[in-house]
Design a protein around this motif. Structure first.
Motif, PDB file in Angstrom:
ATOM      1  N   MET A   1     -32.338 -65.536  88.011  1.00 14.79           N
ATOM      2  CA  MET A   1     -32.676 -66.964  88.122  1.00 14.79           C
ATOM      3  C   MET A   1     -31.930 -67.785  87.069  1.00 14.79           C
ATOM      4  N   ALA A   2     -31.208 -68.771  87.538  1.00 14.52           N
ATOM      5  CA  ALA A   2     -30.508 -69.663  86.603  1.00 14.52           C
ATOM      6  C   ALA A   2     -31.285 -70.966  86.458  1.00 14.52           C
ATOM      7  N   VAL A   3     -31.287 -71.485  85.249  1.00 19.73           N
ATOM      8  CA  VAL A   3     -31.948 -72.754  84.957  1.00 19.73           C
ATOM      9  C   VAL A   3     -30.938 -73.637  84.240  1.00 19.73           C
ATOM     10  N   ILE A   4     -30.937 -74.924  84.594  1.00 20.43           N
ATOM     11  CA  ILE A   4     -30.091 -75.880  83.881  1.00 20.43           C
ATOM     12  C   ILE A   4     -30.982 -76.583  82.862  1.00 20.43           C
ATOM     13  N   LYS A   5     -30.654 -76.475  81.603  1.00 18.08           N
ATOM     14  CA  LYS A   5     -31.416 -77.173  80.570  1.00 18.08           C
ATOM     15  C   LYS A   5     -30.597 -78.366  80.092  1.00 18.08           C
ATOM     16  N   MET A   6     -31.039 -79.559  80.435  1.00 19.30           N
ATOM     17  CA  MET A   6     -30.312 -80.767  80.036  1.00 19.30           C
ATOM     18  C   MET A   6     -30.645 -81.056  78.565  1.00 19.30           C
ATOM     19  N   LEU A   7     -29.627 -81.033  77.734  1.00 24.43           N
ATOM     20  CA  LEU A   7     -29.844 -81.363  76.319  1.00 24.43           C
ATOM     21  C   LEU A   7     -29.743 -82.869  76.123  1.00 24.43           C
ATOM     22  N   GLY A   8     -28.821 -83.500  76.832  1.00 30.73           N
ATOM     23  CA  GLY A   8     -28.652 -84.945  76.785  1.00 30.73           C
ATOM     24  C   GLY A   8     -28.174 -85.444  78.133  1.00 30.73           C
ATOM     25  N   THR A   9     -28.455 -86.716  78.433  1.00 31.97           N
ATOM     26  CA  THR A   9     -28.084 -87.283  79.732  1.00 31.97           C
ATOM     27  C   THR A   9     -27.480 -88.683  79.594  1.00 31.97           C
ATOM     28  N   GLY A  10     -27.196 -89.107  78.363  1.00 25.60           N
ATOM     29  CA  GLY A  10     -26.687 -90.455  78.143  1.00 25.60           C
ATOM     30  C   GLY A  10     -25.167 -90.524  78.222  1.00 25.60           C
ATOM     31  N   HIS A  11     -24.664 -91.769  78.258  1.00 24.37           N
ATOM     32  CA  HIS A  11     -23.210 -91.951  78.236  1.00 24.37           C
ATOM     33  C   HIS A  11     -22.689 -91.801  76.800  1.00 24.37           C
ATOM     34  N   GLY A  12     -21.465 -92.263  76.565  1.00 25.53           N
ATOM     35  CA  GLY A  12     -20.809 -91.965  75.304  1.00 25.53           C
ATOM     36  C   GLY A  12     -21.320 -92.720  74.094  1.00 25.53           C
ATOM     37  N   ALA A  13     -22.174 -93.735  74.296  1.00 22.35           N
ATOM     38  CA  ALA A  13     -22.604 -94.551  73.141  1.00 22.35           C
ATOM     39  C   ALA A  13     -24.093 -94.880  73.207  1.00 22.35           C
ATOM     40  N   THR A  14     -24.889 -93.951  73.693  1.00 23.26           N
ATOM     41  CA  THR A  14     -26.338 -94.180  73.762  1.00 23.26           C
ATOM     42  C   THR A  14     -26.993 -93.796  72.438  1.00 23.26           C
ATOM     43  N   PHE A  15     -28.135 -94.444  72.145  1.00 26.87           N
ATOM     44  CA  PHE A  15     -28.871 -94.155  70.907  1.00 26.87           C
ATOM     45  C   PHE A  15     -30.080 -93.256  71.165  1.00 26.87           C
ATOM     46  N   ASP A  16     -30.888 -93.652  72.138  1.00 31.26           N
ATOM     47  CA  ASP A  16     -32.128 -92.915  72.380  1.00 31.26           C
ATOM     48  C   ASP A  16     -31.896 -91.678  73.240  1.00 31.26           C
ATOM     49  N   LEU A  17     -30.958 -91.778  74.155  1.00 31.76           N
ATOM     50  CA  LEU A  17     -30.557 -90.594  74.916  1.00 31.76           C
ATOM     51  C   LEU A  17     -29.457 -89.904  74.109  1.00 31.76           C
ATOM     52  N   TYR A  18     -29.435 -88.558  74.175  1.00 29.35           N
ATOM     53  CA  TYR A  18     -28.278 -87.866  73.593  1.00 29.35           C
ATOM     54  C   TYR A  18     -27.168 -87.870  74.638  1.00 29.35           C
ATOM     55  N   ASN A  19     -25.922 -87.759  74.178  1.00 26.79           N
ATOM     56  CA  ASN A  19     -24.776 -87.735  75.104  1.00 26.79           C
ATOM     57  C   ASN A  19     -24.935 -86.555  76.075  1.00 26.79           C
ATOM     58  N   THR A  20     -24.361 -86.699  77.251  1.00 25.77           N
ATOM     59  CA  THR A  20     -24.548 -85.688  78.290  1.00 25.77           C
ATOM     60  C   THR A  20     -23.989 -84.314  77.905  1.00 25.77           C
ATOM     61  N   CYS A  21     -24.884 -83.343  77.883  1.00 26.40           N
ATOM     62  CA  CYS A  21     -24.503 -81.947  77.694  1.00 26.40           C
ATOM     63  C   CYS A  21     -25.674 -81.086  78.163  1.00 26.40           C
ATOM     64  N   PHE A  22     -25.401 -79.850  78.541  1.00 21.64           N
ATOM     65  CA  PHE A  22     -26.476 -79.004  79.071  1.00 21.64           C
ATOM     66  C   PHE A  22     -26.143 -77.531  78.908  1.00 21.64           C
ATOM     67  N   VAL A  23     -27.151 -76.711  79.186  1.00 26.84           N
ATOM     68  CA  VAL A  23     -26.992 -75.266  79.096  1.00 26.84           C
ATOM     69  C   VAL A  23     -27.338 -74.653  80.453  1.00 26.84           C
ATOM     70  N   ILE A  24     -26.492 -73.731  80.906  1.00 24.52           N
ATOM     71  CA  ILE A  24     -26.847 -72.923  82.072  1.00 24.52           C
ATOM     72  C   ILE A  24     -27.393 -71.605  81.523  1.00 24.52           C
ATOM     73  N   GLN A  25     -28.664 -71.376  81.779  1.00 23.41           N
ATOM     74  CA  GLN A  25     -29.325 -70.178  81.252  1.00 23.41           C
ATOM     75  C   GLN A  25     -29.631 -69.242  82.410  1.00 23.41           C
ATOM     76  N   ASN A  26     -29.264 -67.975  82.248  1.00 20.71           N
ATOM     77  CA  ASN A  26     -29.715 -66.961  83.215  1.00 20.71           C
ATOM     78  C   ASN A  26     -30.134 -65.716  82.439  1.00 20.71           C
ATOM     79  N   ASP A  27     -30.406 -64.635  83.151  1.00 23.06           N
ATOM     80  CA  ASP A  27     -30.928 -63.421  82.498  1.00 23.06           C
ATOM     81  C   ASP A  27     -29.961 -62.887  81.447  1.00 23.06           C
ATOM     82  N   GLU A  28     -28.672 -63.193  81.599  1.00 24.86           N
ATOM     83  CA  GLU A  28     -27.678 -62.622  80.685  1.00 24.86           C
ATOM     84  C   GLU A  28     -27.347 -63.498  79.490  1.00 24.86           C
ATOM     85  N   GLY A  29     -27.847 -64.736  79.474  1.00 23.49           N
ATOM     86  CA  GLY A  29     -27.590 -65.549  78.289  1.00 23.49           C
ATOM     87  C   GLY A  29     -27.450 -67.027  78.572  1.00 23.49           C
ATOM     88  N   PHE A  30     -26.802 -67.699  77.624  1.00 24.71           N
ATOM     89  CA  PHE A  30     -26.681 -69.153  77.655  1.00 24.71           C
ATOM     90  C   PHE A  30     -25.206 -69.549  77.735  1.00 24.71           C
TER      91      PHE A  30
END
Ligand SMILES: [Zn+2]
Length: 270
Positions: A1-30
């Motif tokens: 099972m893979a899960v997408i963990k959104m770390l941030g969802t903002g554009h390049g100059a947001t303050f309250d949102l972190y900039n867009t980045c995420f992790v694809i996590q499955n049984d083998e790692g991140f």
């Protein structure tokens, strides 16, 4: 099972949102996709229960501040882990040649010699060519040039739990990649703002899309699930419903507008 963990969802100059980045996590790692633009990456990883020493694979889509500079802060923290003997295997950083050049130019200038040399000893750069394929955590990823108008930028395609998942970075979809996205199960696409607020945020001048324009294009190519991210932040907790509503007005599939730190469970729709 893979899960997408959104770390941030903002554009390049947001303050309250972190900039867009995420992790694809499955049984083998991140697998970390982009790092945002600051030290906040470390807190986002901690809030997502991901230890720095457990990240063995990182992809940086392009060299802009909001995607690359979090890596410098990760290096600072990584140094301590290397000294403590907590890093047991090397870390792969997948990126195109422009990103590689940016990292190896900037890092030695902003980090001490000792820190950079130590970190560099546990980092392996994998400099990507268009359509290169790599197996990461048991998943085959095909990296490709998204043919950005700005700096060279790569996306990727992979199969996650039987879903054809395509990451398109942070620029409007280039129509010359149409064949690749036709009928995809999941596509990630930037949406700088709502279309009805385009006169306020001026997305097109910044080479970005609106929720409506992104959704229209993805509808045309029969995409099943559309993940919108890299947005402005003026709507606070209303953002998810407003962006979803606008995209749904022209998109027959499922629209996801994740919040920061939200987890996306992939569902096989067909
Ligand atoms: Zn960006």
């Amino acid at each position: 099972m893979a899960v997408i963990k959104m770390l941030g969802t903002g554009h390049g100059a947001t303050f309250d949102l972190y900039n867009t980045c995420f992790v694809i996590q499955n049984d083998e790692g991140f697998f970390l996709i982009d790092t945002g633009g600051g030290m906040e990456i470390m807190r986002r990883l901690a809030l997502s229960n991901i230890k720095l020493e457990d990240i063995k694979n990182i992809f940086i889509s392009h060299s802009h501040t909001d995607h690359i500079l979090g890596l410098i802060w990760m290096f600072k923290k990584l140094y301590g882990k290397v000294v403590q003997g907590e890093i047991k295997e090397n870390i792969n950083i997948y990126c195109n040649d422009v990103v590689h050049e940016a990292i190896i130019t900037v890092a030695p200038q902003v980090l001490s010699d000792r820190l950079w040399n130590t970190v560099a000893s546990v980092v392996d750069f994998v400099v990507l060519e268009n359509n290169d394929k790599y197996n990461i955590n048991g998943i085959e990823y095909e990296f490709f040039d998204i043919i950005a108008k700005g700096t060279k930028q790569f996306g990727f395609e992979c199969i996650l739990d039987d879903n054809r998942f395509i990451f398109l970075g942070d620029e409007p979809f280039n129509l010359s990649l149409s064949e690749r996205i036709k009928g995809a199960d999941y596509v990630t696409h930037e949406a700088f703002c709502l279309d009805k607020e385009a006169s306020i945020f001026r997305p097109y001048e910044k080479n970005h899309s609106t929720a409506l324009s992104a959704a229209k294009t993805m509808e045309e190519f029969g995409v099943q699930n559309l993940i919108l991210y890299h947005t402005e932040e003026s709507h606070g907790s209303e953002r998810k419903s407003l962006y979803t509503e606008e995209a749904k007005s022209v998109f027959s599939g499922n629209v996801l507008v994740p919040n920061d730190l939200e987890e996306i469970q992939l569902v096989k729709k067909r």
